[in-house]
Structure formats: structure tokens, C-alpha cells
Design a protein around this motif. Sequence first.
Motif, PDB file in Angstrom:
ATOM      1  N   PHE A  66       0.829  -1.209   0.000  1.00  0.00           N
ATOM      2  CA  PHE A  66       0.000   0.000   0.000  1.00  0.00           C
ATOM      3  C   PHE A  66       0.860   1.255   0.000  1.00  0.00           C
ATOM      4  CE2 PHE A  66       0.434  -0.364   4.669  1.00  0.00           C
ATOM      5  CZ  PHE A  66       0.677   0.954   5.022  1.00  0.00           C
ATOM      6  N   ASP A  67       0.314   2.323  -0.561  1.00  0.00           N
ATOM      7  CA  ASP A  67       1.025   3.600  -0.633  1.00  0.00           C
ATOM      8  C   ASP A  67       0.404   4.671   0.258  1.00  0.00           C
ATOM      9  OD1 ASP A  67       2.955   2.802  -2.492  1.00  0.00           O
ATOM     10  OD2 ASP A  67       1.586   3.161  -4.159  1.00  0.00           O
ATOM     11  N   ILE A  68      -0.876   4.556   0.544  1.00  0.00           N
ATOM     12  CA  ILE A  68      -1.584   5.586   1.296  1.00  0.00           C
ATOM     13  C   ILE A  68      -2.132   4.974   2.580  1.00  0.00           C
ATOM     14  CG2 ILE A  68      -3.538   7.189   1.293  1.00  0.00           C
ATOM     15  CD1 ILE A  68      -3.184   7.299  -1.779  1.00  0.00           C
ATOM     16  N   LEU A  69      -1.890   5.648   3.684  1.00  0.00           N
ATOM     17  CA  LEU A  69      -2.386   5.205   4.990  1.00  0.00           C
ATOM     18  C   LEU A  69      -3.316   6.272   5.538  1.00  0.00           C
ATOM     19  CD1 LEU A  69      -2.255   3.340   7.528  1.00  0.00           C
ATOM     20  CD2 LEU A  69      -0.410   4.838   8.327  1.00  0.00           C
ATOM     21  N   ILE A  70      -4.498   5.864   5.934  1.00  0.00           N
ATOM     22  CA  ILE A  70      -5.427   6.775   6.593  1.00  0.00           C
ATOM     23  C   ILE A  70      -5.583   6.265   8.019  1.00  0.00           C
ATOM     24  CG2 ILE A  70      -7.762   7.709   6.643  1.00  0.00           C
ATOM     25  CD1 ILE A  70      -7.831   7.201   3.592  1.00  0.00           C
ATOM     26  N   ALA A  71      -5.101   7.048   8.964  1.00  0.00           N
ATOM     27  CA  ALA A  71      -5.114   6.636  10.364  1.00  0.00           C
ATOM     28  C   ALA A  71      -6.285   7.277  11.098  1.00  0.00           C
ATOM     29  CB  ALA A  71      -3.810   7.049  11.038  1.00  0.00           C
ATOM     30  N   LEU A  72      -6.977   6.497  11.895  1.00  0.00           N
ATOM     31  CA  LEU A  72      -8.032   6.995  12.766  1.00  0.00           C
ATOM     32  C   LEU A  72      -7.439   7.007  14.173  1.00  0.00           C
ATOM     33  CD1 LEU A  72     -10.944   7.835  13.323  1.00  0.00           C
ATOM     34  CD2 LEU A  72     -11.499   5.413  13.530  1.00  0.00           C
ATOM     35  N   LEU A  73      -7.077   8.171  14.630  1.00  0.00           N
ATOM     36  CA  LEU A  73      -6.354   8.290  15.893  1.00  0.00           C
ATOM     37  C   LEU A  73      -7.249   8.677  17.055  1.00  0.00           C
ATOM     38  CD1 LEU A  73      -3.270  10.042  14.342  1.00  0.00           C
ATOM     39  CD2 LEU A  73      -3.513   7.626  14.944  1.00  0.00           C
ATOM     40  N   GLN A  74      -8.508   8.979  16.780  1.00  0.00           N
ATOM     41  CA  GLN A  74      -9.496   9.228  17.823  1.00  0.00           C
ATOM     42  C   GLN A  74     -10.611   8.229  17.589  1.00  0.00           C
ATOM     43  OE1 GLN A  74     -12.884  10.244  17.781  1.00  0.00           O
ATOM     44  NE2 GLN A  74     -12.899  10.313  19.999  1.00  0.00           N
ATOM     45  N   PRO A  79     -11.123  10.606  25.338  1.00  0.00           N
ATOM     46  CA  PRO A  79     -11.199  12.031  25.658  1.00  0.00           C
ATOM     47  C   PRO A  79     -10.255  12.856  24.773  1.00  0.00           C
ATOM     48  CG  PRO A  79     -10.612  10.728  27.610  1.00  0.00           C
ATOM     49  CD  PRO A  79     -10.634   9.798  26.441  1.00  0.00           C
ATOM     50  N   ASP A  80     -10.578  14.144  24.653  1.00  0.00           N
ATOM     51  CA  ASP A  80      -9.808  15.046  23.791  1.00  0.00           C
ATOM     52  C   ASP A  80      -8.311  15.014  24.083  1.00  0.00           C
ATOM     53  OD1 ASP A  80     -12.120  15.802  22.562  1.00  0.00           O
ATOM     54  OD2 ASP A  80     -12.254  17.755  23.539  1.00  0.00           O
TER      55      ASP A  80
END
Length: 99
Positions: A66-74, A79-80
Amino acid sequence: MPWEMLLPPGYTSNTSMKATMKLRPALGAWPRRQTIDELIASGTVVVGSPATVREKIERVREQTGFDILIALLQFGVLPDDLARRNMEMFAGEVMPKLR
């Protein structure tokens, strides 16, 4: 979410998609709810220190190309302050070494 929505056609090469599907046979097993342990075991969720996260991402990149990574970090009810810490650690300690 069906895997076609998660990995839409045209956004990955055929070779990369085939490698991903071999590594992730659970892609077609949804929509049942999965435990966090199942999500970690299947590679859907990556958890750990910045070094651990980086190593796991690098391993999957080598295996799938893969070349593109989309991270979901929340996620969930994080909490914020912890979400911000997560983003800062990812940006400062993981991303620079993945380029």
C-alpha cells in the motif's frame, strides 16, 4: 461496512488488493460485531507504543504494497486530551520514519 466500501476499487492496485485479501480473510466476515482482541488479531486495529505501531504498519506495507495510509487516531469515547496525545505521538514518532 462492507470491504468494498473500506477498500473501494481503483484506490489500490490489483496486486495490493489480492495481498490484502490474503492477509485479511475476515474482510468478508462482517457485519458481525468484533471484540477489540479480534480487531487487533485481524490487523484492523493497531495498538501499542510508537515503535510497535510503526513496525506493524511497515510489516503490512511490505506484505501488501500500500502507498496511502489513513489513520483513525481518535475513536470511541477517547477524551480530547488522549486523542491529541495520540495524534502528536503518531505525527512525531511514527510518520517521520514511514516516509
